[in-house]
Design a protein around this motif. Structure first.
Motif, PDB file in Angstrom:
ATOM      1  N   LYS A 100     -45.514   6.826 -13.684  1.00  0.00           N
ATOM      2  CA  LYS A 100     -46.409   7.343 -12.645  1.00  0.00           C
ATOM      3  C   LYS A 100     -45.934   6.911 -11.260  1.00  0.00           C
ATOM      4  CE  LYS A 100     -50.512   7.734 -15.563  1.00  0.00           C
ATOM      5  NZ  LYS A 100     -51.891   7.229 -15.847  1.00  0.00           N
ATOM      6  N   GLY A 101     -45.359   5.721 -11.165  1.00  0.00           N
ATOM      7  CA  GLY A 101     -44.832   5.246  -9.895  1.00  0.00           C
ATOM      8  C   GLY A 101     -43.651   6.057  -9.408  1.00  0.00           C
ATOM      9  N   PHE A 102     -42.988   6.757 -10.343  1.00  0.00           N
ATOM     10  CA  PHE A 102     -41.872   7.626  -9.976  1.00  0.00           C
ATOM     11  C   PHE A 102     -42.308   9.087  -9.898  1.00  0.00           C
ATOM     12  CE2 PHE A 102     -39.529   3.864 -10.810  1.00  0.00           C
ATOM     13  CZ  PHE A 102     -38.312   3.997 -10.153  1.00  0.00           C
ATOM     14  N   GLY A 103     -43.608   9.304  -9.850  1.00  0.00           N
ATOM     15  CA  GLY A 103     -44.131  10.649  -9.628  1.00  0.00           C
ATOM     16  C   GLY A 103     -44.272  11.512 -10.855  1.00  0.00           C
ATOM     17  N   ILE A 104     -44.133  10.933 -12.047  1.00  0.00           N
ATOM     18  CA  ILE A 104     -44.296  11.712 -13.279  1.00  0.00           C
ATOM     19  C   ILE A 104     -45.761  11.613 -13.697  1.00  0.00           C
ATOM     20  CG2 ILE A 104     -43.611  11.929 -15.699  1.00  0.00           C
ATOM     21  CD1 ILE A 104     -40.877  10.797 -14.883  1.00  0.00           C
ATOM     22  N   THR A 105     -46.488  12.688 -13.478  1.00  0.00           N
ATOM     23  CA  THR A 105     -47.943  12.673 -13.683  1.00  0.00           C
ATOM     24  C   THR A 105     -48.385  13.620 -14.799  1.00  0.00           C
ATOM     25  OG1 THR A 105     -48.202  14.325 -11.922  1.00  0.00           O
ATOM     26  CG2 THR A 105     -48.387  12.003 -11.291  1.00  0.00           C
ATOM     27  N   HIS A 106     -47.440  14.129 -15.573  1.00  0.00           N
ATOM     28  CA  HIS A 106     -47.807  14.952 -16.719  1.00  0.00           C
ATOM     29  C   HIS A 106     -48.549  14.081 -17.743  1.00  0.00           C
ATOM     30  CE1 HIS A 106     -44.703  17.335 -14.790  1.00  0.00           C
ATOM     31  NE2 HIS A 106     -45.010  18.366 -15.558  1.00  0.00           N
ATOM     32  N   GLU A 107     -49.106  14.728 -18.745  1.00  0.00           N
ATOM     33  CA  GLU A 107     -49.913  13.993 -19.728  1.00  0.00           C
ATOM     34  C   GLU A 107     -49.072  12.940 -20.451  1.00  0.00           C
ATOM     35  OE1 GLU A 107     -52.832  14.708 -23.601  1.00  0.00           O
ATOM     36  OE2 GLU A 107     -52.065  16.431 -22.463  1.00  0.00           O
ATOM     37  N   ILE A 108     -49.619  11.730 -20.489  1.00  0.00           N
ATOM     38  CA  ILE A 108     -48.962  10.607 -21.152  1.00  0.00           C
ATOM     39  C   ILE A 108     -49.889  10.065 -22.232  1.00  0.00           C
ATOM     40  CG2 ILE A 108     -48.095   8.244 -20.870  1.00  0.00           C
ATOM     41  CD1 ILE A 108     -47.222   8.988 -18.060  1.00  0.00           C
ATOM     42  N   ILE A 109     -49.344   9.856 -23.408  1.00  0.00           N
ATOM     43  CA  ILE A 109     -50.089   9.209 -24.492  1.00  0.00           C
ATOM     44  C   ILE A 109     -49.645   7.760 -24.552  1.00  0.00           C
ATOM     45  CG2 ILE A 109     -50.540   9.153 -26.975  1.00  0.00           C
ATOM     46  CD1 ILE A 109     -49.946  12.140 -27.060  1.00  0.00           C
ATOM     47  N   ILE A 110     -50.539   6.849 -24.217  1.00  0.00           N
ATOM     48  CA  ILE A 110     -50.221   5.418 -24.249  1.00  0.00           C
ATOM     49  C   ILE A 110     -50.523   4.876 -25.640  1.00  0.00           C
ATOM     50  CG2 ILE A 110     -50.827   3.151 -23.327  1.00  0.00           C
ATOM     51  CD1 ILE A 110     -51.429   4.532 -20.673  1.00  0.00           C
ATOM     52  N   LEU A 117     -49.460   7.786 -34.741  1.00  0.00           N
ATOM     53  CA  LEU A 117     -49.672   9.170 -34.308  1.00  0.00           C
ATOM     54  C   LEU A 117     -49.178  10.050 -35.438  1.00  0.00           C
ATOM     55  CD1 LEU A 117     -49.035  10.753 -30.844  1.00  0.00           C
ATOM     56  CD2 LEU A 117     -48.307  11.930 -32.923  1.00  0.00           C
ATOM     57  N   GLU A 118     -50.053  10.913 -35.926  1.00  0.00           N
ATOM     58  CA  GLU A 118     -49.704  11.748 -37.073  1.00  0.00           C
ATOM     59  C   GLU A 118     -49.778  13.215 -36.684  1.00  0.00           C
ATOM     60  OE1 GLU A 118     -50.697  12.172 -41.857  1.00  0.00           O
ATOM     61  OE2 GLU A 118     -51.777  10.723 -40.612  1.00  0.00           O
ATOM     62  N   THR A 119     -48.742  13.964 -37.059  1.00  0.00           N
ATOM     63  CA  THR A 119     -48.716  15.409 -36.871  1.00  0.00           C
ATOM     64  C   THR A 119     -48.510  16.053 -38.238  1.00  0.00           C
ATOM     65  OG1 THR A 119     -46.317  15.687 -36.603  1.00  0.00           O
ATOM     66  CG2 THR A 119     -47.574  14.965 -34.654  1.00  0.00           C
ATOM     67  N   ASP A 120     -48.383  17.382 -38.239  1.00  0.00           N
ATOM     68  CA  ASP A 120     -48.125  18.071 -39.510  1.00  0.00           C
ATOM     69  C   ASP A 120     -46.773  17.679 -40.091  1.00  0.00           C
ATOM     70  OD1 ASP A 120     -50.541  19.395 -39.312  1.00  0.00           O
ATOM     71  OD2 ASP A 120     -49.663  21.200 -38.417  1.00  0.00           O
ATOM     72  N   ASP A 121     -45.849  17.240 -39.235  1.00  0.00           N
ATOM     73  CA  ASP A 121     -44.470  17.032 -39.659  1.00  0.00           C
ATOM     74  C   ASP A 121     -44.056  15.575 -39.774  1.00  0.00           C
ATOM     75  OD1 ASP A 121     -43.897  19.958 -39.338  1.00  0.00           O
ATOM     76  OD2 ASP A 121     -44.341  19.444 -37.256  1.00  0.00           O
ATOM     77  N   CYS A 122     -44.750  14.675 -39.109  1.00  0.00           N
ATOM     78  CA  CYS A 122     -44.307  13.286 -39.118  1.00  0.00           C
ATOM     79  C   CYS A 122     -45.480  12.326 -38.931  1.00  0.00           C
ATOM     80  CB  CYS A 122     -43.263  13.039 -38.024  1.00  0.00           C
ATOM     81  SG  CYS A 122     -43.878  13.255 -36.345  1.00  0.00           S
ATOM     82  N   GLN A 123     -45.232  11.080 -39.290  1.00  0.00           N
ATOM     83  CA  GLN A 123     -46.199  10.011 -39.071  1.00  0.00           C
ATOM     84  C   GLN A 123     -45.480   8.878 -38.361  1.00  0.00           C
ATOM     85  OE1 GLN A 123     -48.652   8.861 -42.385  1.00  0.00           O
ATOM     86  NE2 GLN A 123     -48.982   6.814 -41.568  1.00  0.00           N
ATOM     87  N   LEU A 124     -45.877   8.623 -37.129  1.00  0.00           N
ATOM     88  CA  LEU A 124     -45.221   7.627 -36.299  1.00  0.00           C
ATOM     89  C   LEU A 124     -46.020   6.336 -36.288  1.00  0.00           C
ATOM     90  CD1 LEU A 124     -44.310   9.895 -33.239  1.00  0.00           C
ATOM     91  CD2 LEU A 124     -42.932   9.431 -35.281  1.00  0.00           C
ATOM     92  N   ASN A 125     -45.334   5.239 -36.574  1.00  0.00           N
ATOM     93  CA  ASN A 125     -45.937   3.912 -36.542  1.00  0.00           C
ATOM     94  C   ASN A 125     -45.249   3.125 -35.424  1.00  0.00           C
ATOM     95  OD1 ASN A 125     -47.171   1.463 -37.161  1.00  0.00           O
ATOM     96  ND2 ASN A 125     -45.659   0.936 -38.710  1.00  0.00           N
TER      97      ASN A 125
END
Length: 214
Positions: A100-110, A117-125
């Motif tokens: 954000k300090g470098f001007g990147i204000t698109h959606e961020i998932i912290i 984070l789970e999707t139809d294709d993968c499960q991220l731990n």
């Protein structure tokens, strides 16, 4: 920049350096919600973009994972988001503040360590990554369905990639983590303990070949 098909739905992109004998890798996991791991520097991202567009076709990029704030991990993020503005960046809280300090204000998932984070294709731990000399909290990630561990700068293999997939032993890789990787004995030992318990089948290095765990 070389494009390597590792699985039917998984690609590595690697490019060399004019200054040191090392490769810089990015990874694309296809599916209904495609995921890119790292963008590379701005120059690398400009080479990467047409390759991603060719693989995705009319499909959109859903997620971009950034393990920690450094130019070869996210230097081209702003440029990439101009072409895929709907893509969500996944990173740690500290990395999000830097973006954000470098001007990147698109959606961020912290994400925090031990979250998923789970999707139809993968499960991220997500796993705590005390990265770089300041030990800023970054993130490592394990893709559970395929058994792929994305190691960022934790394991580095110098030299150009001659064999795209190399056999390795997980316990030896974990044991090889030193003060140079994580300059805190307590943080290093905690991470090593966590890693040894992961069901790792493959290691996607940030620098070097793709490892197949024996």
């Amino acid at each position: 920049m070389k494009q390597v098909k590792l699985f039917d739905d998984f690609y590595q992109f690697n490019s060399g350096s004019d200054f040191i004998p090392i490769t810089f890798n990015q990874y694309l996991l296809l599916g209904s919600e495609p995921l890119l791991v790292h963008t590379g520097s701005i120059d690398q991202t400009k080479e990467l973009l047409p390759k991603i567009k060719d693989l995705l076709g009319s499909q959109q990029l859903s997620y971009i994972f950034v393990s920690h704030f450094e130019s070869d991990e996210c230097g081209g993020l702003g440029f990439l988001l101009e072409h895929y503005p709907q893509a969500k960046t996944i990173c740690s809280e500290i990395t999000a503040r830097q973006l954000k300090g470098f001007g990147i204000t698109h959606e961020i998932i912290i994400k925090k360590p031990n979250e998923t984070l789970e999707t139809d294709d993968c499960q991220l731990n997500f796993i705590a990554y005390p990265s770089e000399m300041h030990l800023w909290e970054g993130l490592l990630v394990m893709e559970e369905k395929r058994g792929i561990f994305f190691s960022a700068d934790l394991f580095i293999r110098m030299g150009n990639i001659t064999d795209p997939i190399v056999d390795s032993k997980w316990a030896e890789e974990v044991k090889s983590i030193t003060d140079q990787n994580i300059p805190s004995s307590s943080a290093r030992e905690a991470l090593q303990s966590t890693l040894l318990n992961l069901p790792v089948r493959y290691v996607a290095l940030g620098h070097g070949p793709f490892l197949k765990v024996q």
